[in-house]
Design a protein around this motif. Structure first.
Motif, PDB file in Angstrom:
ATOM      1  N   GLN A   1      33.181  38.951  41.955  1.00 49.21           N
ATOM      2  CA  GLN A   1      32.428  39.970  42.685  1.00 49.21           C
ATOM      3  C   GLN A   1      33.208  41.280  42.774  1.00 49.21           C
ATOM      4  O   GLN A   1      32.614  42.337  42.974  1.00 49.21           O
TER       5      GLN A   1
ATOM      6  N   SER B   1      33.804  32.756  41.652  1.00 47.47           N
ATOM      7  CA  SER B   1      32.664  33.624  41.945  1.00 47.47           C
ATOM      8  C   SER B   1      33.054  34.737  42.910  1.00 47.47           C
ATOM      9  O   SER B   1      32.685  35.905  42.718  1.00 47.47           O
ATOM     10  N   LYS B   2      33.786  34.375  43.936  1.00 53.64           N
ATOM     11  CA  LYS B   2      34.221  35.376  44.909  1.00 53.64           C
ATOM     12  C   LYS B   2      35.088  36.434  44.230  1.00 53.64           C
ATOM     13  O   LYS B   2      34.956  37.636  44.497  1.00 53.64           O
TER      14      LYS B   2
ATOM     15  N   THR C   1      33.742  28.333  43.292  1.00 57.58           N
ATOM     16  CA  THR C   1      33.360  29.260  44.354  1.00 57.58           C
ATOM     17  C   THR C   1      34.405  30.366  44.468  1.00 57.58           C
ATOM     18  O   THR C   1      34.079  31.544  44.672  1.00 57.58           O
ATOM     19  N   ARG C   2      35.663  29.992  44.329  1.00 59.08           N
ATOM     20  CA  ARG C   2      36.739  30.987  44.351  1.00 59.08           C
ATOM     21  C   ARG C   2      36.599  31.957  43.167  1.00 59.08           C
ATOM     22  O   ARG C   2      36.807  33.165  43.306  1.00 59.08           O
TER      23      ARG C   2
END
Length: 407
Positions: free
Chosen positions: A291, A287-288, A284-285
């Motif tokens: 972005q 992916s963030k 998730t980190r």
């Protein structure tokens, strides 16, 4: 992007030194190593009937997924083969499956003389295109297969509605989606039958292995007699139905899971949710962070869903924004900067060598979304991210920004 700069700074940003990664998954603890050693020394390495570790693994699966029946098999391919046979798929039957899937989703059907009918995925996602899937249903459609590629679970609520109003069974190819879920249930426990791989570098792996899940007694018994004849079938088929499902021979195949493989897989199963949380936090980190990288787009995940173990982290990129004329050039640039990335090996089925042998797999120009997705995907080393630090994730993001720029 301030949090990334404050976490890592520029200590390696100008370097081509490879970013240090932990050993690739799978990893086993000392307790299971001792148990495997005991089994080897005791000669406890085969079972024609029920074996305690096989039963433990199947009991875990029934409880974890909330299903009535679970059958351990030799591979994810064996689970799919068992499911197709148990559903009564015969020569000439048509089975809908995505073109964007691993080839083993199709190969058991080909061995049965069935006809795979391919459908497209969504734009920029491996999830099924519901309109295209529905348009492929015909009078000879015997089953629908949904592959939850990379843990991205499709719109199973709609798939089940489409299938149920036509009386068509649904098979979930959940080989890559251990622990993934949607608002209507866990991947592999929603359809008529679910199939998992417990091989390779999956979140639960015995080196080789698979699981078949179902709430249907008939499907379970047919799968059991197909690949677990003699002792194991007899131990489960204790009533007069034994002969109905093939007696002591059944299908005559050997699709059993090895007891040592079951022992290894069970050790992972017991810690699945804990490892999902840890791995999910890291990715998730990532992916963030992606972005904020020019030209990169992390995999899309809908609200109310979970990717489980995040098997196969694939990011999308825009070649015009990156000013790279091909995925291989983007991968080369990142490799030169010490980033371990790759072009995914999975290709749409209609582009594989199978299509040359089986013309039904190669209809022309019908899968624009899968083709678009294939040309825009870069794989990250998720198999090393099972226990990785924030600093490693942030280093990946910072070096990508250094190469391609910040949004």
């Amino acid at each position: 992007m301030k949090e990334y700069h404050s976490s890592v700074g520029n200590r390696l940003l100008q370097s081509s030194t490879p970013v240090p990664l932990p050993p690739a998954w799978p990893v086993y603890d000392s307790a299971v190593a001792r148990e495997v050693d005991r089994m080897i020394r005791a000669g406890d390495v085969f079972a024609f009937g029920d074996h305690p570790r096989l039963l433990d693994l199947e009991n875990w699966a029934r409880t974890y997924f909330g299903v009535k029946f679970a059958l351990a098999v030799s591979s994810g391919t064996a689970a799919l083969h068992s499911a197709y046979v148990a559903l009564g798929i015969r020569p000439g039957d048509e089975v809908l499956l995505p073109t964007y899937t691993f080839h083993a989703t199709a190969t058991p059907l080909l061995s049965l003389g069935a006809v795979p009918v391919l459908y497209d995925c969504e734009i920029d996602s491996t999830k099924p295109s519901i309109p295209h899937l529905e348009s492929r249903i015909g009078p000879n459609t015997a089953a629908i297969v949904v592959s939850h590629m990379f843990g991205l679970v499709g719109d199973m609520s709609t798939v089940m509605q489409v299938a149920s109003k036509r009386g068509i069974p649904v098979i979930e190819d959940a080989a890559q989606s251990h622990g993934a879920w949607t608002d209507i249930g866990k991947a592999g426990a929603i359809g008529t039958v679910g199939c998992f791989s417990l091989g390779g570098q999956k979140m639960i792996t015995g080196g080789m292995g698979g699981l078949l899940l179902t709430n249907s007694r008939d499907i379970f018994y047919r799968a059991l007699t197909l690949g677990h004849s003699h002792e194991r079938a007899k131990e489960h088929l204790t009533d007069s139905s034994f002969q109905k499902y093939g007696g002591d021979v059944g299908g005559g195949l050997n699709l059993r899971m090895h007891p040592v493989a079951a022992t290894l897989a069970l050790s992972h199963a017991k810690t699945l949710d804990e490892r999902i949380a840890r791995r999910g936090r890291s990715l998730t980190r990532l992916s963030k962070g992606l972005q904020g990288v020019k030209g990169f787009y992390p995999p899309m995940q809908e609200l109310g869903t979970s990717r489980g173990g995040w098997y196969g982290y694939k990011a999308l990129y825009n070649d015009e924004e990156l000013q790279c004329d091909s995925p291989s050039n983007a991968v080369k640039k990142m490799g030169t900067a010490g980033l371990k990335v790759s072009i995914p090996s999975t290709r749409p089925l209609h582009q594989t060598s199978l299509a040359e042998l089986h013309p039904s797999l190669n209809p022309a120009n019908e899968f624009p979304n899968a083709m678009h997705l294939t040309s825009r995907t870069i794989g990250f080393p998720d198999k090393h991210f099972h226990n990785v630090s924030d600093e490693v994730i942030d280093e990946y993001v910072l070096r990508a920004i250094h190469i391609f720029g910040e949004k």
